[in-house]
Design a protein around this motif. Structure first.
Motif, PDB file in Angstrom:
ATOM      1  N   HIS A 356       0.410  -1.378   0.111  1.00  0.00           N
ATOM      2  CA  HIS A 356      -0.242   0.444   0.126  1.00  0.00           C
ATOM      3  C   HIS A 356       1.029   0.965  -0.217  1.00  0.00           C
ATOM      4  O   HIS A 356       1.869   1.193   0.469  1.00  0.00           O
ATOM      5  CB  HIS A 356      -0.991   0.185   1.310  1.00  0.00           C
ATOM      6  N   LEU A 357       0.120   2.368  -0.265  1.00  0.00           N
ATOM      7  CA  LEU A 357       1.088   3.656  -0.123  1.00  0.00           C
ATOM      8  C   LEU A 357       0.797   3.666   0.639  1.00  0.00           C
ATOM      9  O   LEU A 357      -0.636   4.554   1.179  1.00  0.00           O
ATOM     10  CB  LEU A 357      -0.069   4.692  -1.579  1.00  0.00           C
ATOM     11  N   GLY A 358       2.141   5.145   1.088  1.00  0.00           N
ATOM     12  CA  GLY A 358       1.953   5.790   2.007  1.00  0.00           C
ATOM     13  C   GLY A 358       1.757   6.763   2.014  1.00  0.00           C
ATOM     14  O   GLY A 358       1.061   7.735   1.572  1.00  0.00           O
ATOM     15  N   GLY A 359       1.095   7.646   3.455  1.00  0.00           N
ATOM     16  CA  GLY A 359       0.802   8.726   3.217  1.00  0.00           C
ATOM     17  C   GLY A 359      -0.857   8.919   3.135  1.00  0.00           C
ATOM     18  O   GLY A 359      -1.054   8.404   1.923  1.00  0.00           O
ATOM     19  N   ALA A 360      -1.753   9.144   4.045  1.00  0.00           N
ATOM     20  CA  ALA A 360      -3.043  10.547   3.316  1.00  0.00           C
ATOM     21  C   ALA A 360      -3.884  11.147   3.939  1.00  0.00           C
ATOM     22  O   ALA A 360      -2.964  11.778   5.287  1.00  0.00           O
ATOM     23  CB  ALA A 360      -3.752   8.824   4.639  1.00  0.00           C
ATOM     24  N   HIS A 361      -4.799  11.612   3.262  1.00  0.00           N
ATOM     25  CA  HIS A 361      -5.600  13.144   3.558  1.00  0.00           C
ATOM     26  C   HIS A 361      -5.680  12.785   5.548  1.00  0.00           C
ATOM     27  O   HIS A 361      -6.520  11.796   5.029  1.00  0.00           O
ATOM     28  CB  HIS A 361      -6.482  13.026   2.995  1.00  0.00           C
ATOM     29  N   ALA A 364      -9.855  13.291   4.472  1.00  0.00           N
ATOM     30  CA  ALA A 364     -10.182  12.500   3.446  1.00  0.00           C
ATOM     31  C   ALA A 364     -11.909  12.982   2.750  1.00  0.00           C
ATOM     32  O   ALA A 364     -11.604  12.800   2.085  1.00  0.00           O
ATOM     33  CB  ALA A 364     -10.484  10.755   3.367  1.00  0.00           C
TER      34      ALA A 364
ATOM     35  N   LEU B 260      -7.028   1.479   7.206  1.00  0.00           N
ATOM     36  CA  LEU B 260      -6.561   2.032   6.462  1.00  0.00           C
ATOM     37  C   LEU B 260      -7.798   3.185   5.618  1.00  0.00           C
ATOM     38  O   LEU B 260      -8.742   2.626   5.928  1.00  0.00           O
ATOM     39  CB  LEU B 260      -5.835   1.079   4.700  1.00  0.00           C
ATOM     40  N   VAL B 261      -7.194   4.208   5.063  1.00  0.00           N
ATOM     41  CA  VAL B 261      -8.231   5.322   4.532  1.00  0.00           C
ATOM     42  C   VAL B 261      -8.609   4.920   3.707  1.00  0.00           C
ATOM     43  O   VAL B 261      -7.698   4.837   2.344  1.00  0.00           O
ATOM     44  CB  VAL B 261      -7.309   6.612   4.704  1.00  0.00           C
ATOM     45  N   LEU B 271      -6.535   1.977  -0.863  1.00  0.00           N
ATOM     46  CA  LEU B 271      -6.125   2.487   0.866  1.00  0.00           C
ATOM     47  C   LEU B 271      -5.252   2.910   0.953  1.00  0.00           C
ATOM     48  O   LEU B 271      -4.384   2.328   0.814  1.00  0.00           O
ATOM     49  CB  LEU B 271      -6.361   0.761   1.152  1.00  0.00           C
ATOM     50  N   ASP B 273      -2.150   4.144   3.757  1.00  0.00           N
ATOM     51  CA  ASP B 273      -1.721   3.764   4.762  1.00  0.00           C
ATOM     52  C   ASP B 273      -0.416   5.251   5.453  1.00  0.00           C
ATOM     53  O   ASP B 273       0.719   4.538   5.269  1.00  0.00           O
ATOM     54  CB  ASP B 273      -0.889   2.217   4.474  1.00  0.00           C
TER      55      ASP B 273
END
Lengths: 512, 449
Positions: A356-361, A364, B260-261, B271, B273
Motif C-alpha cells: 500500500h501507498l503511504g501517506g493519507a489526507h 479525506a 486504512l484510509v 487504501l 496507509d
C-alpha cells in the motif's frame, strides 16, 4: 524352558565364557557361510529321525535329499569333510571316533570320525534358523493375555492361602512365562512399527493397506490395558496380602531344578515376582511397566497418524512432495529471466504480501471522490528525508541477531592464531633471530616486533639510539652493532645495517 | 449480494488490535515464534478465529493458524514478479534462480522421519538431485554453490523451519579444517506450510494453473485487488469487477478490516496507509536512497506536467497483455518431462478485456528521465545519494523507476515510462527541491513583481 531363554541369566557369564559361546556362531562369518548352514540343516534333518551320530557319508546323502527339494543347496563332495571339521573346531558339533564295531580289518582301517551336534551348538544353529525364519509382519500386541494373567493371579492367591505348593509353583511359573511372552511381543511390535515408520519412503502402499488394522489393533490394546489395569493391580495386592514370603518359599520347594540350592531358588522366584509386581502396580516415584507400555503405544499411535498425514499429503493427487519440489526447482532454474523466476516461485509457494501507498489526507471527506488525482490536492509528506536523505525519526528497532555459532568459531580461530604467535615468539627467544632460517610464523612475529622497535627509537644528540619493541610475551631490543646483522627468512634475507637483534622474554615490569 | 461485515464480532475497543493482526498476516509470508520478529505470533493468535472467518468470506483465503505458526494461503489473481523481498538473504539481497531452486530441493529432501539433519548429510541428499537438473548442479568446489546453500538455510532458519543446534554453516561454507559442519533441528510442520501451491505443480501445463482464474466471484476478486495492490485503476478492470469497486460498502468494509484510509478518485481507488507499515515496499519516507530518488523524480514529473505541452500522451498497453507475456516466459521453461499428463490441468480462460479503450497517459521519455536524474544529482550533490549510487545515477534511476512501477505509480513502456494518475498525490515533494542557486536566473523571480 524359561530359565534358559532368560536374558538376565547371561549377565553372570564372564568374558571368557561369552567368547566361547560366540565361537559357536563362527560359521556365520566364514567365507561360504551358506554352505555351512546347509551342512547343519542336513545334520538337523538326520537328528529329527534320531540319527544323532552321523558320518560324512550320511550328511552327503541328506544334502542330496535336500538338494532335490531346494535349488540353493551347494554341491559339496570332497569339501564336506573339511566343512564338518571346521564346524567341530567351532565346537558347534562334536567329532567322535566311530565306536561301533568294524568287524573287518579293511573297515577298521577306514574307520572315520562321526559327528554329533553339541547341546550348545544345536541351540546356536536353531537361533540362527529362528532369525532367518522370522517374518517381520507376524508381530502383535497380546491383547487377550490380560484376562489370563488376572485368572492366574487370582488362583495364585487362593493356592497360597490354602497352602497348595504345587499349585503356587505352577501358577507362578505360568505367570512368568506369560509375562515374558507379553514383554517380548510388545517390544517386537514396537521395534517393527518403528522400522515401518522410518522406512516408509520405500513402501507407503504396504503401510496404507494395513493402517486401519494397525490403528484398531493398537487402540484395542490400549482399551484392554486400561480396562484390566485396576483389576490387575488389585489382584497383585490380593496375592501380597496372602503372604509373599510364604508363597516364594512354597514355590521354591516345589521347584525341582537340581542344580540350584534352596536359597538360590527362593532368590530366583523373588526376583521374578518383583518383576511381575513392577509391571502391574504403581510405585510412588517410578512408572510401572504397563504404564510404560501404554505410553509407548500411545506415542506409536500418534506416530502412525503423523505418518499417515504425511503419506496422504504426499499422495494428494498422486504427487510426491519431493518430486514435486524437484520439478519446480527445474522449472524455476530454467526460466529465461529473474522476473519470471520470482513470479513463478511466489505463485508456486503461495507467498505474497499486501502493498500500500503511504501517506493519507487527514480530511479525506473534504475531497470529492469524483475529482481526479490531478485535481485533488497532494498529500502531506515529511520532506526531511527527501531534502537530506536522512530519516526524520530513529526508525524501526531492529531485531538483535545472536549468531553464537559464528562467534564461537571466530573466537576459536583467534585463540588458535594467538597460540601460534606465542609459540613462534617463544621459539625466537629460545633460538635467537640470527644464524638460522626463521619459519613463516617466526618471521611474522619478528617483523611485527621490528616495526614497533623501529618506531620506538628516538634521536639522541643527532644519533639514533637503540630501541626496543615488544608484545605481551617477548621484548626485542635493537643492539648497536657496527658490522650490522642479517636475518634469514623463507622469502629471503633481511639485512639490518648498524644493529643486531636481541630477543628476551618479558618477565614482569622490572625488565620492561 | 449483501456485503459480509468485516470484523463483525470485534468490539470497537479491540478494533485497533484486530486491524494490527490483519495487517501482520497480510504482510508476513509466514508468522512463527521467531519470524518476522519475536512477539508477532502473540499479536495474531488471539484473533485467529475471526481472522479465519473474515479472510474466507471476504477473499476466499484460507488462514492456517496453530499455536506455532500462522500462514495465509491466498488465491492469487496475477503473477507478480515484484515480491522479491520474500526471498532474500540476511543482507537483503534477493535470491537468484540458483538459490530459489536450491530452496525447493532442500525443502524436498527433508524426510518426515528425521528430526534433525547435518549439513553434510543434507548436501549428500540434495546434491545428486541438483546434479540431475541440467545446468543447476551442486559442486562444493565451485565458488558460490556453498554460499547459495548457506543463504537458503539462513532463510529457513529465519522462519523457524530449521533451528541451528550446533556448528556453523558459514564455517562449512569456508571449508574450515575440512570437517566443519552444522546440525539443524527440523520443524516439519513449518516446512510443510511454507510450500503450499494452489494445485500440485506437476499437474500444471502452464503457470496459469497456480492462479485463481476468472470463474470465481467478482466481489471477492475486487476485494482482493484492493486489499493487496497499492492502487486499483478502473481502466484496467473488466466491467463487473469495476462495478463492485465503485460500491462504497465494499470499500468501507475493507477500510474497517485493515484500518486504512480510503482514497477514491475518478480514475480509481486505493487504501492509503498512514502508518507506512502495511506494505512490503514502504513509500514514501522509509526505505533509503532509492525511495528518496523515487520521490524526487515524482516531484520533477509534477513540475514538468505544469508546463503545458511538454509531455506527450500515448495509449497504454493493456495490463492483460503484460501478464500474458510474463506467463509465456514462465511457461517456456516448464520441464515437460516432469508433468503428470494424466492429471494435467490447464486453464483455457482468458482475462475479460476492459469495456473501453484505456485513456491516454502521459509519457516521460527515457532521455528526459536521464536529464531529470542528472539535475537531481547536481542540485543535491552526488554524495548525498550514498556511496553505492554516487557514480551511478542511471542505476539509481532504474532502481527508483522499478520501485514506482511496483507501486503502480508509473508503468514502463518501450522508450520511457507512463505516468499513472495516483503518482501526482505526491506532488508536494516538489517543496523538497531547493531553488536554483543564487547568481542564476530564476524564471519565477524574474517574472514576478
Amino acid at each position: 524352558m524359561t530359565d534358559s531363554t532368560d536374558g538376565r541369566r547371561a549377565l553372570d557369564l564372564d568374558a571368557l565364557a561369552v567368547g566361547d559361546r560366540f565361537q559357536l556362531f563362527n560359521f556365520t562369518r566364514r567365507d561360504d557361510h551358506v554352505a555351512y548352514l546347509w551342512v547343519l540343516r542336513a545334520m538337523d534333518r538326520l537328528r529329527a529321525v534320531h540319527r544323532v551320530q552321523v558320518d560324512s557319508e550320511d550328511v552327503a546323502a541328506a544334502l542330496r535329499e535336500l538338494a532335490s527339494i531346494h535349488d540353493e543347496v551347494p554341491q559339496l563332495d570332497a569339501a564336506l569333510r573339511n566343512r564338518l571339521d571346521a564346524l567341530a573346531d567351532d565346537k558347534i558339533i562334536h567329532r567322535l571316533e566311530d565306536a561301533s564295531r568294524a568287524g573287518t580289518l579293511a573297515r577298521y582301517r577306514n574307520r572315520q570320525s562321526v559327528y554329533q551336534f553339541s547341546e550348545l551348538g544345536y541351540r546356536a544353529f536353531t537361533a540362527v534358523e529362528d532369525v532367518l525364519a522370522v517374518r517381520v509382519r507376524d508381530v502383535n500386541l497380546s491383547r487377550l493375555v490380560f484376562s489370563d494373567i488376572l485368572d492366574d493371579l487370582r488362583s495364585l492367591a487362593t493356592a497360597n492361602r490354602s497352602g497348595d505348593e504345587d499349585q503356587v509353583y505352577r501358577r507362578l511359573s505360568r505367570l512368568d512365562q506369560v509375562m515374558e511372552d507379553m514383554v517380548r511381543r510388545s517390544a517386537r511390535f514396537h521395534v517393527t512399527l518403528g522400522e515401518i515408520v522410518t522406512s516408509t519412503e520405500a513402501s507407503p502402499e504396504l503401510f496404507l493397506r494395513y493402517k486401519n488394522a494397525l490403528l484398531t489393533h493398537m487402540s484395542d490394546f490400549m482399551a484392554e490395558l486400561d480396562r484390566y489395569l485396576p483389576r490387575l493391580d488389585r489382584a497383585v495386592r490380593e496375592v501380597e496380602a496372602s503372604g509373599v514370603n510364604t508363597m516364594l518359599i512354597r514355590a521354591a520347594e516345589a521347584d525341582d531344578r537340581p542344580f540350584l540350592s534352596d536359597l538360590e531358588r527362593i532368590e530366583d522366584w523373588k526376583r521374578r515376582w518383583e518383576a511381575l509386581r513392577a509391571w502391574f502396580t504403581a510405585m510412588p516415584g517410578s512408572a510401572f511397566g504397563a504404564a510404560e507400555l501404554r505410553r509407548a503405544t500411545r506415542s506409536a499411535v500418534s506416530g502412525v497418524i503423523a505418518l499417515l498425514r504425511q503419506l496422504t499429503e504426499a499422495q494428494r493427487g498422486g504427487v510426491n512432495r519431493a518430486s514435486e519440489l524437484r520439478h519446480l526447482a527445474e522449472w524455476i532454474y530454467n526460466t529465461p529471466d529473474e522476473d519470471a523466476a520470482y513470479a513463478l516461485t511466489t505463485a508456486a509457494f503461495n507467498l505474497s504480501s499486501a502493498r500500500h501507498l503511504g501517506g493519507a489526507h487527514d480530511d479525506a471527506e473534504q475531497i470529492s471522490p469524483r475529482a481526479t488525482w490531478w485535481n485533488a490536492p497532494g498529500i502531506e509528506v515529511a520532506l526531511t528525508p527527501f531534502r537530506t536523505g536522512r530519516q526524520a525519526g530513529p526508525g524501526l528497532p531492529q531485531p538483535v541477531r545472536t549468531d553464537t555459532g559464528v562467534r564461537a568459531d571466530l573466537r576459536r580461530r583467534q585463540l588458535a592464531a594467538r597460540a601460534a604467535e606465542r609459540e613462534a615468539a617463544q621459539g625466537l627467544t629460545a633460538n635467537g633471530a640470527h644464524g638460522r632460517v626463521l619459519d613463516e610464523a617466526e618471521t611474522r612475529v619478528l617483523l611485527a616486533l621490528l616495526t614497533r622497535a623501529l618506531e620506538a627509537r628516538s634521536v639522541v644528540a643527532g644519533r639514533l639510539a637503540s630501541g626496543s619493541g615488544g608484545d605481551d610475551t617477548v621484548v626485542m631490543r635493537l643492539v648497536p652493532e657496527p658490522e650490522g646483522s642479517s636475518v634469514r627468512t623463507p622469502h629471503g634475507t633481511l639485512h639490518l645495517p648498524g644493529f643486531a637483534l636481541e630477543i628476551v622474554p618479558r618477565s614482569g615490569r622490572a625488565h620492561g | 449480494m449483501a456485503e459480509p461485515q468485516a470484523a463483525a464480532d470485534v468490539q470497537i475497543g479491540d478494533l485497533g488490535a484486530y486491524q494490527d493482526a490483519v495487517r501482520l498476516v497480510l504482510t508476513s509470508d509466514l508468522i512463527t515464534v521467531v519470524h518476522p520478529r519475536p512477539g508477532m505470533l502473540d499479536r495474531v493468535l488471539p484473533w485467529a478465529d475471526q481472522l479465519t472467518r473474515d479472510f474466507r468470506e471476504l477473499f476466499g483465503y484460507t488462514l492456517i493458524a496453530t499455536t506455532h505458526q500462522v500462514r495465509l494461503i491466498r488465491r492469487l489473481d496475477t503473477l507478480n514478479p515484484s515480491r522479491v523481498k520474500i526471498f532474500t538473504n540476511r543482507a537483503g539481497r534477493a535470491f537468484d534462480r540458483r538459490r530459489l531452486a536450491y530452496l525447493c530441493l532442500v525443502l524436498g529432501s527433508f524426510q518426515r522421519s528425521r528430526v534433525e539433519i547435518s549439513l553434510a548429510d543434507l548436501v549428500r541428499l540434495f546434491g545428486p538431485v541438483a546434479n540431475s537438473i541440467e545446468g543447476l548442479g551442486f559442486d562444493p568446489v565451485v565458488p558460490g554453490h556453498k554460499g547459495a546453500v548457506v543463504d537458503v538455510l539462513g532463510w529457513l532458519v529465519e522462519r523457524g523451519a530449521l533451528r541451528l543446534s550446533d556448528g556453523s554453516a558459514e564455517a562449512w561454507a569456508r571449508g574450515d579444517g575440512g570437517d566443519a559442519d552444522a546440525l539443524y533441528d527440523i520443524d516439519h510442520d513449518i516446512c510443510a506450510t511454507i510450500f503450499r501451491p494452489a494445485r500440485p505443480v506437476q499437474h500444471l501445463t502452464s503457470a496459469a494453473g497456480l492462479l485463481e482464474g476468472w470463474g470465481g466471484s467478482a466481489e471477492r476478486r475486487a476485494r482482493r485487488l484492493l486489499l493487496e495492490q497499492p492502487v486499483v485503476y478502473y481502466a484496467d478492470l473488466d466491467a463487473e469487477t469495476a462495478a463492485v469497486l465503485r460500491r462504497d460498502d465494499v470499500v468501507e468494509n475493507l477500510a474497517r478490516l485493515t484500518g486504512l484510509v480510503v482514497e477514491r478518485r475518478a480514475e480509481g481507488v486505493l487504501l492509503a496507509d498512514p502508518g507506512g507499515r502495511f506494505t512490503d515496499r514502504p513509500f514514501p519516507g522509509r526505505g533509503g536512497v532509492v525511495n528518496r530518488a523515487a520521490g524526487l523524480l515524482l516531484a520533477r514529473f509534477a513540475d514538468v506536467l505544469e508546463e503545458p505541452g511538454a509531455l506527450g500522451a500515448v495509449e497504454p498497453p493493456a495490463e492483460a497483455d503484460l501478464q500474458q507475456d510474463l506467463l509465456l516466459r514462465i511457461d517456456s521453461a516448464l520441464p515437460r518431462a516432469g508433468v503428470v499428463h494424466d492429471l494435467a490441468w490447464s486453464s483455457a480462460e482468458r482475462a475479460p478485456a476492459p469495456p473501453q479503450r484505456p485513456e491516454r497517459l502521459v509519457l516521460v521519455e527515457r532521455h528526459r528521465l536521464e536529464i531529470l536524474i542528472e539535475e537531481l544529482y547536481e542540485q543535491f550533490g552526488a554524495a548525498s545519494f550514498t556511496g553505492a549510487w554516487q557514480q551511478d545515477p542511471l542505476g539509481l534511476l532504474d532502481a527508483a523507476l522499478l520501485l514506482l512501477t511496483d507501486l503502480r505509480l508509473v508503468r514502463p513502456v518501450p522508450g520511457g515510462v507512463l505516468l499513472l494518475p495516483a503518482a501526482v498525490r505526491y506532488r508536494n515533494i516538489t517543496l523538497a527541491i531547493p531553488a536554483p542557486p543564487e547568481g542564476q536566473l530564476d524564471v519565477f523571480e524574474g517574472g514576478s513583481v
